[in-house]
Design a protein around this motif. Structure first.
Motif, PDB file in Angstrom:
ATOM      1  N   GLY A 129       1.528  -1.190   0.167  1.00  0.00           N
ATOM      2  CA  GLY A 129       0.268  -0.049  -0.336  1.00  0.00           C
ATOM      3  C   GLY A 129       1.288   1.031  -0.329  1.00  0.00           C
ATOM      4  O   GLY A 129       0.314   2.197  -0.739  1.00  0.00           O
ATOM      5  N   LEU A 143       2.112   1.993  -3.138  1.00  0.00           N
ATOM      6  CA  LEU A 143       1.893   2.419  -4.598  1.00  0.00           C
ATOM      7  C   LEU A 143       1.177   3.980  -3.629  1.00  0.00           C
ATOM      8  O   LEU A 143       0.878   4.269  -4.995  1.00  0.00           O
ATOM      9  N   ARG A 144       1.048   4.729  -2.709  1.00  0.00           N
ATOM     10  CA  ARG A 144       0.694   5.628  -2.788  1.00  0.00           C
ATOM     11  C   ARG A 144       2.360   6.630  -2.853  1.00  0.00           C
ATOM     12  O   ARG A 144       1.411   8.160  -3.729  1.00  0.00           O
ATOM     13  N   VAL A 145       3.082   6.648  -2.996  1.00  0.00           N
ATOM     14  CA  VAL A 145       4.198   7.271  -2.734  1.00  0.00           C
ATOM     15  C   VAL A 145       4.920   6.870  -4.095  1.00  0.00           C
ATOM     16  O   VAL A 145       6.044   7.950  -4.777  1.00  0.00           O
ATOM     17  N   ARG A 146       4.520   6.333  -5.039  1.00  0.00           N
ATOM     18  CA  ARG A 146       5.621   5.810  -6.047  1.00  0.00           C
ATOM     19  C   ARG A 146       5.150   7.002  -7.678  1.00  0.00           C
ATOM     20  O   ARG A 146       3.864   7.389  -7.290  1.00  0.00           O
ATOM     21  N   GLY A 147       5.471   7.802  -7.568  1.00  0.00           N
ATOM     22  CA  GLY A 147       6.001   9.063  -8.422  1.00  0.00           C
ATOM     23  C   GLY A 147       5.485  10.187  -7.891  1.00  0.00           C
ATOM     24  O   GLY A 147       4.709  11.770  -8.583  1.00  0.00           O
ATOM     25  N   GLU A 148       4.969  10.519  -6.877  1.00  0.00           N
ATOM     26  CA  GLU A 148       4.714  11.458  -5.415  1.00  0.00           C
ATOM     27  C   GLU A 148       5.339  12.298  -5.767  1.00  0.00           C
ATOM     28  O   GLU A 148       7.382  12.037  -5.889  1.00  0.00           O
ATOM     29  N   SER A 149       5.207  13.650  -6.037  1.00  0.00           N
ATOM     30  CA  SER A 149       6.490  15.448  -5.912  1.00  0.00           C
ATOM     31  C   SER A 149       6.132  15.245  -4.749  1.00  0.00           C
ATOM     32  O   SER A 149       5.361  15.604  -3.445  1.00  0.00           O
ATOM     33  N   ARG A 202       4.841  13.439   5.990  1.00  0.00           N
ATOM     34  CA  ARG A 202       3.322  12.375   4.937  1.00  0.00           C
ATOM     35  C   ARG A 202       2.344  11.905   5.683  1.00  0.00           C
ATOM     36  O   ARG A 202       1.186  12.994   5.605  1.00  0.00           O
ATOM     37  N   ALA A 239      -1.460  13.460   6.502  1.00  0.00           N
ATOM     38  CA  ALA A 239      -2.585  12.200   6.080  1.00  0.00           C
ATOM     39  C   ALA A 239      -3.711  12.393   6.739  1.00  0.00           C
ATOM     40  O   ALA A 239      -5.006  12.422   6.456  1.00  0.00           O
ATOM     41  N   GLU A 283      14.741  -5.045  -1.291  1.00  0.00           N
ATOM     42  CA  GLU A 283      14.533  -5.176  -2.679  1.00  0.00           C
ATOM     43  C   GLU A 283      13.966  -4.504  -4.141  1.00  0.00           C
ATOM     44  O   GLU A 283      13.707  -3.742  -5.033  1.00  0.00           O
ATOM     45  N   LEU A 284      12.367  -5.084  -3.211  1.00  0.00           N
ATOM     46  CA  LEU A 284      11.108  -4.662  -3.960  1.00  0.00           C
ATOM     47  C   LEU A 284      10.158  -3.595  -4.124  1.00  0.00           C
ATOM     48  O   LEU A 284       9.568  -2.702  -4.242  1.00  0.00           O
ATOM     49  N   PRO A 305      15.185  -0.292  -2.664  1.00  0.00           N
ATOM     50  CA  PRO A 305      16.277  -0.522  -2.252  1.00  0.00           C
ATOM     51  C   PRO A 305      17.339   0.572  -1.983  1.00  0.00           C
ATOM     52  O   PRO A 305      17.541   1.954  -2.964  1.00  0.00           O
ATOM     53  N   LEU A 347       6.037  12.837 -15.852  1.00  0.00           N
ATOM     54  CA  LEU A 347       5.916  13.106 -14.647  1.00  0.00           C
ATOM     55  C   LEU A 347       7.132  13.911 -14.303  1.00  0.00           C
ATOM     56  O   LEU A 347       7.126  15.308 -13.798  1.00  0.00           O
ATOM     57  N   ARG A 388       6.949  18.370 -13.348  1.00  0.00           N
ATOM     58  CA  ARG A 388       6.656  19.438 -12.839  1.00  0.00           C
ATOM     59  C   ARG A 388       8.367  20.628 -13.009  1.00  0.00           C
ATOM     60  O   ARG A 388       8.446  21.380 -11.770  1.00  0.00           O
ATOM     61  N   TRP A 405      -7.210   1.781  -7.343  1.00  0.00           N
ATOM     62  CA  TRP A 405      -7.272   3.413  -6.433  1.00  0.00           C
ATOM     63  C   TRP A 405      -5.660   3.836  -7.010  1.00  0.00           C
ATOM     64  O   TRP A 405      -5.758   5.146  -7.458  1.00  0.00           O
ATOM     65  N   TRP A 406      -4.845   3.302  -6.901  1.00  0.00           N
ATOM     66  CA  TRP A 406      -3.152   3.287  -7.593  1.00  0.00           C
ATOM     67  C   TRP A 406      -3.560   3.483  -8.564  1.00  0.00           C
ATOM     68  O   TRP A 406      -2.848   4.396  -9.340  1.00  0.00           O
ATOM     69  N   LEU A 442      -5.198   7.208  -9.453  1.00  0.00           N
ATOM     70  CA  LEU A 442      -4.520   7.521  -8.896  1.00  0.00           C
ATOM     71  C   LEU A 442      -2.980   8.365  -9.775  1.00  0.00           C
ATOM     72  O   LEU A 442      -2.153   9.370 -10.377  1.00  0.00           O
ATOM     73  N   GLN A 443      -2.352   7.113 -10.253  1.00  0.00           N
ATOM     74  CA  GLN A 443      -1.634   7.468 -11.536  1.00  0.00           C
ATOM     75  C   GLN A 443      -1.831   8.059 -12.841  1.00  0.00           C
ATOM     76  O   GLN A 443      -1.156   8.720 -13.321  1.00  0.00           O
ATOM     77  N   ARG A 446      -2.485  11.884 -11.838  1.00  0.00           N
ATOM     78  CA  ARG A 446      -0.591  12.669 -11.748  1.00  0.00           C
ATOM     79  C   ARG A 446      -0.380  12.567 -12.963  1.00  0.00           C
ATOM     80  O   ARG A 446       0.333  13.582 -13.485  1.00  0.00           O
ATOM     81  N   THR A 480      -6.492  10.448  -1.247  1.00  0.00           N
ATOM     82  CA  THR A 480      -5.037   9.909  -2.119  1.00  0.00           C
ATOM     83  C   THR A 480      -5.337  10.594  -3.579  1.00  0.00           C
ATOM     84  O   THR A 480      -4.885  11.431  -3.941  1.00  0.00           O
ATOM     85  N   ARG A 520      -7.846  14.427   6.522  1.00  0.00           N
ATOM     86  CA  ARG A 520      -6.764  15.622   6.559  1.00  0.00           C
ATOM     87  C   ARG A 520      -6.073  15.776   5.353  1.00  0.00           C
ATOM     88  O   ARG A 520      -5.693  17.189   5.303  1.00  0.00           O
ATOM     89  N   LEU A 521      -5.706  14.788   4.187  1.00  0.00           N
ATOM     90  CA  LEU A 521      -4.629  14.885   3.070  1.00  0.00           C
ATOM     91  C   LEU A 521      -5.200  16.008   2.348  1.00  0.00           C
ATOM     92  O   LEU A 521      -4.658  17.380   2.239  1.00  0.00           O
TER      93      LEU A 521
END
Lengths: 492, 354
Positions: A44, A47-53, A190, A194, A414-415, A418, B83, B87, B119-120, B123-124, B127, B149, B179-180
């Motif tokens: 989870g 998935l949330r932080v991948r690609g997040e700025s 973060r 949230a 690693e997954l 890493p 991406l 930015r 959802w992921w 999200l992508q 983005r 998110t 809150r986010l």
């Protein structure tokens, strides 16, 4: 061979066998649950932080301000570099509070020269009771740096002084010799953005031994060649990725490492800050925070963040590592004793019903049970009551589980996030993980039992922690040593 | 259980364990070596594509061949580039990036993702569309996405699309349960700036929840004249945090009406409000408030004393004179605070006062 009365065969051995087997199954169940919960949480999070700025958090006027508290004692060799690295962390609204805990060396002079410190009239909002503050300094060149010189009182007292002085909404606690990744703070902050119920977050502590470190940054991550350090890499990976992350899902997080944690400042002050007379002040603080929240009926969250990374140098000698582990276990025993009324108490939710019983039965008593197992093994050999094949098989099973646990941690690392760039380093870590069961593990059992024994005898000293240092060799003193990574063991 | 049965069972478990451990080691090795190869390959592709992308976006002799180079890249690399550049670029380059994303088919794919049940994936998609600065119904629909998110991501994008509908949606989200999202809305409204002021003023007039505190935080950042009236009204709100935020809005706006309200709020029962009022008087540079601030140097609350002293120094020579006199005061708290604030180096003072 010793002759054995028949009732020992018929009554004592079976009961003992079953008790050990039941404990083994309990360990398996606990670790299995933690690993499953950790993997779920990790997926989870990725998935949330991948690609997040992270620029979004960094550049926003809405982001909470952070005060970093860095207690220092006899750190003259590294303090300038450490503070420079802290000031360069990627976070816009940042304040760095360095607390010189009465160092007899030149720590304060080095700071004064390097950061153009000037004394200001010393008044402190004493919201927490501490040892006297001698002098307060501000920097002409770095307006977000506060340095305070105080009478020596140990790490907890130094941190409480820092809490009195900090102005940030959030307070980041680190050891003076911890190296924090430049982008770790927004990652650690973060969860506070949230969910308003977040009161504390902890980052991942990784082993820096063997890596290339310069200018307060880890430039190239390498697996340590020293066996003791190498085995600790595997331990830390398991402890943080499975132990800490698993508890996120189960609601029983009780440890935020004192080497790198972020806390809600007002919540910390409201619960009285750090406790002075314990060697387990990190866990004690989290327990106090959570206890207070439960008693006030407040929803709250304490979370581990796997991608917020800080680096620490772990002991490379048996003597120093032994003292560290002994102290960690004394700390655990002390904290559990102080909060014994919470254990199994439904009023304290998941913490009381799951987290604390786990820490009591699995973490605190595991070394005792393991030692008993080894002693029983020796006795049975002497009595000729041992089925060698079954004993060997049991050992092989335990070893296999340990190997699976360790390798799974390396794979999860690693997954997800890493750090090792070379396959060779990963192989070395797996290798150390496989060798842990032979000798190292037994040593940790002895150290932890020794810690428990010392706790029962009322010993509360920290023990001297010697570090080679990333720069020239330094000696960290009472109260300045790194903090426990928490649950690190595999079933045995 | 007899020994032989135990042994057989144990051996079977051991066989499973051995197979599992060996398998895991192999997977780690595969993941490590494949991962290393994949990362190197991707780094090479990205490095080469960045030059091409830069040429295409800056308009420095772009060619159809450049676009073909990008088209030949794996979809993941194309998206990573979008991406990354989304930015970093502004102005006409954003338009070029948007057009490029359309031609490469990234826009369509991202819009499809926005409708995904996962959802992921949504999200992508959000983005990518945000990075491409692309406005479409699929993205706007995600302003009400069930996952916070995803919602937060779209609320962040919305700051660049300051039309009436988006602004209304942003203001309405000040009461979002997550809150986010509330954090993102505040950030986005601040970035929208002046166009959001009217909708925000209306919100301040009609809402009576604790969300007012967030709205007032934004109002302070916007500092638009239409926000004065609601801020003055909210200085009487029963919640101390709302009063304090309303006071700080007045500190950002100033004016005679504001000054008299601020002086009154210096006597508020709640220290949080007095602290905000002390700060606000310094911010608006109201010399007439110097003596009231001097009185507050002896306040029972440390933050109120500190803010009063900082505000006095901020008032310039008049305030500094008052601070110097306070050093002779019979109140030791006032003496301490005045001395400390006068001791602060200029660089530190400016940071604190900012």
């Amino acid at each position: 061979m010793i002759s054995v009365p028949s009732f020992v065969y018929s009554m004592i051995f079976p009961v003992f066998d079953r008790a050990i087997f039941a404990y083994f199954m309990l360990l398996l169940l606990s670790y299995g649950t933690l690993v499953a919960a950790a993997l779920w949480e990790l997926i989870g999070h990725v998935l949330r932080v991948r690609g997040e700025s992270r620029q979004w958090v960094l550049g926003s006027a809405v982001s909470p301000s952070i005060s970093i508290l860095a207690p220092a004692y006899n750190e003259e060799a590294t303090i300038a570099e450490s503070v420079t690295a802290l000031l360069a962390l990627h976070y816009a609204n940042l304040e760095v509070v360095v607390i010189n805990d009465g160092s007899p060396d030149r720590t304060l002079e080095v700071l004064r020269d390097r950061f153009a410190l000037v004394p200001v009239h010393t008044i402190v909002w004493r919201r927490l009771d501490t040892k006297p503050v001698r002098r307060l300094y501000r920097s002409k060149t770095h307006p977000n740096l506060v340095v305070v010189d105080k009478v020596n009182g140990g790490k907890a007292d130094a941190l409480n002084v820092g809490l009195n002085l900090a102005t940030g909404d959030l307070v980041c606690v680190i050891d003076a010799d911890t190296i924090v990744d430049a982008d770790a703070l927004p990652r650690l902050a973060r969860p506070f953005l949230a969910d308003a119920a977040t009161i504390a977050t902890g980052g991942m502590i990784r082993v820096a031994n063997g890596s290339q470190v310069s200018g307060g940054r880890v430039l190239e991550v390498k697996a340590p060649r020293n066996p003791l350090a190498g085995m600790q890499v595997s331990e830390y990976l398991r402890a943080f990725l499975f132990g800490r992350l698993g508890w996120n899902e189960l609601g029983g997080t009780l440890i935020i490492s004192g080497a790198f944690g972020l806390f809600h400042r007002e919540a910390m002050i409201a619960c009285g800050g750090y406790t002075h007379d314990t060697v387990g002040e990190d866990m004690e603080l989290v327990l106090k925070l959570r206890r207070r929240a439960y008693e006030a009926g407040q929803r709250h969250r304490v979370l581990f963040v796997p991608d917020a990374v800080a680096w620490t140098e772990v002991p490379e000698t048996v003597a120093v590592l032994g003292r560290q582990r002994d102290r960690w276990h004394r700390g655990l025993a002390d904290v559990l004793w102080r909060h014994r009324r919470l254990i199994g108490n439904p009023k304290y939710g998941a913490m009381g019903l799951v987290g604390l019983p786990y820490f009591l039965i699995v973490e605190l008593l595991a070394p005792v049970t393991e030692l008993l197992g080894w002693v029983a093994l020796a006795v049975w050999v002497l009595m000729g009551a041992l089925n060698a094949k079954i004993a060997l098989l049991f050992f092989a099973l335990a070893y296999g589980l340990n190997a699976i646990h360790g390798t799974l941690a390396v794979l999860a690392d690693e997954l997800s996030f890493p750090r090792y760039r070379r396959t060779r380093d990963r192989l070395i870590v797996i290798g150390w993980s496989m060798l842990e069961t032979f000798g190292y593990r037994q040593l940790t059992v002895l150290w932890r039992v020794r810690g428990l024994w010392k706790f029962l005898r009322g010993r509360t000293d920290w023990g001297k922690m010697e570090r080679r240092g990333f720069a020239p060799p330094t000696v960290a003193a009472p109260g300045a040593a790194s903090s426990p990574p928490g649950p690190v063991r595999a079933p045995a | 259980m007899n020994d032989s049965l135990l042994l057989t069972l144990g051996l079977r478990v051991l066989a499973v364990e051995t197979a599992l451990a060996t398998g895991l080691v192999l997977v780690v090795l595969l993941a490590a070596s494949f991962g290393e190869w994949w990362r190197r390959r991707r780094a090479r592709q990205l490095a080469a594509a960045r030059d091409v992308m830069a040429r295409l976006l800056t308009g420095a002799s772009p060619s159809a061949a450049d676009e073909d180079v990008l088209r030949a890249l794996p979809l993941g690399v194309q998206e990573a580039l979008v991406l990354e550049f989304g930015r970093a670029v502004r102005g006409v380059s954003v338009e070029r990036l948007s057009a490029l994303g359309h031609r490469l088919g990234i826009t369509t794919r991202a819009a499809d993702r926005c409708a995904s049940r996962f959802w992921w994936s949504r999200l992508q998609g959000a983005r990518l569309l945000g990075a491409l600065d692309h406005d479409c119904a699929a993205l706007r629909a995600r302003l009400d996405d069930p996952h916070p998110t995803v919602r937060a991501e779209v609320l962040h994008w919305a700051a660049g699309r300051a039309d009436g509908q988006v602004i209304d949606a942003l203001v309405a989200r000040l009461v979002d349960p997550a809150r986010l999202c509330r954090f993102t809305v505040r950030d986005s409204l601040l970035r929208v700036g002046q166009p959001a002021a009217r909708a925000l003023a209306q919100f301040l007039e009609r809402d009576d929840s604790i969300a007012l505190a967030d709205a007032l935080f934004v109002a302070r950042g916007l500092a638009q004249p239409e926000l004065i009236a609601p801020a003055i009204r909210l200085c009487e709100h029963p919640h101390a945090i709302v009063r304090a935020r309303a006071v700080s809005v007045l500190g950002a706006l100033g004016g005679d009406d504001a000054a008299s309200v601020l002086l009154a709020r210096l006597q508020d029962d709640d220290a949080l409000v007095r602290e905000a009022a002390a700060r606000a008087i310094g911010e608006i540079g109201h010399w007439g408030g110097a003596s009231a601030l001097a009185d507050r140097l002896g306040d029972t609350s440390f933050p109120v004393r500190r803010e009063s002293a900082i505000s006095l120094r901020r008032l310039g020579s008049v305030g500094v004179l008052v601070l110097r006199r306070a050093r002779q005061s019979s109140n030791p708290f006032a003496v301490d605070m005045a001395t400390q604030v006068l001791d602060l180096p200029d660089s530190v003072f400016h940071r604190i006062a900012a």
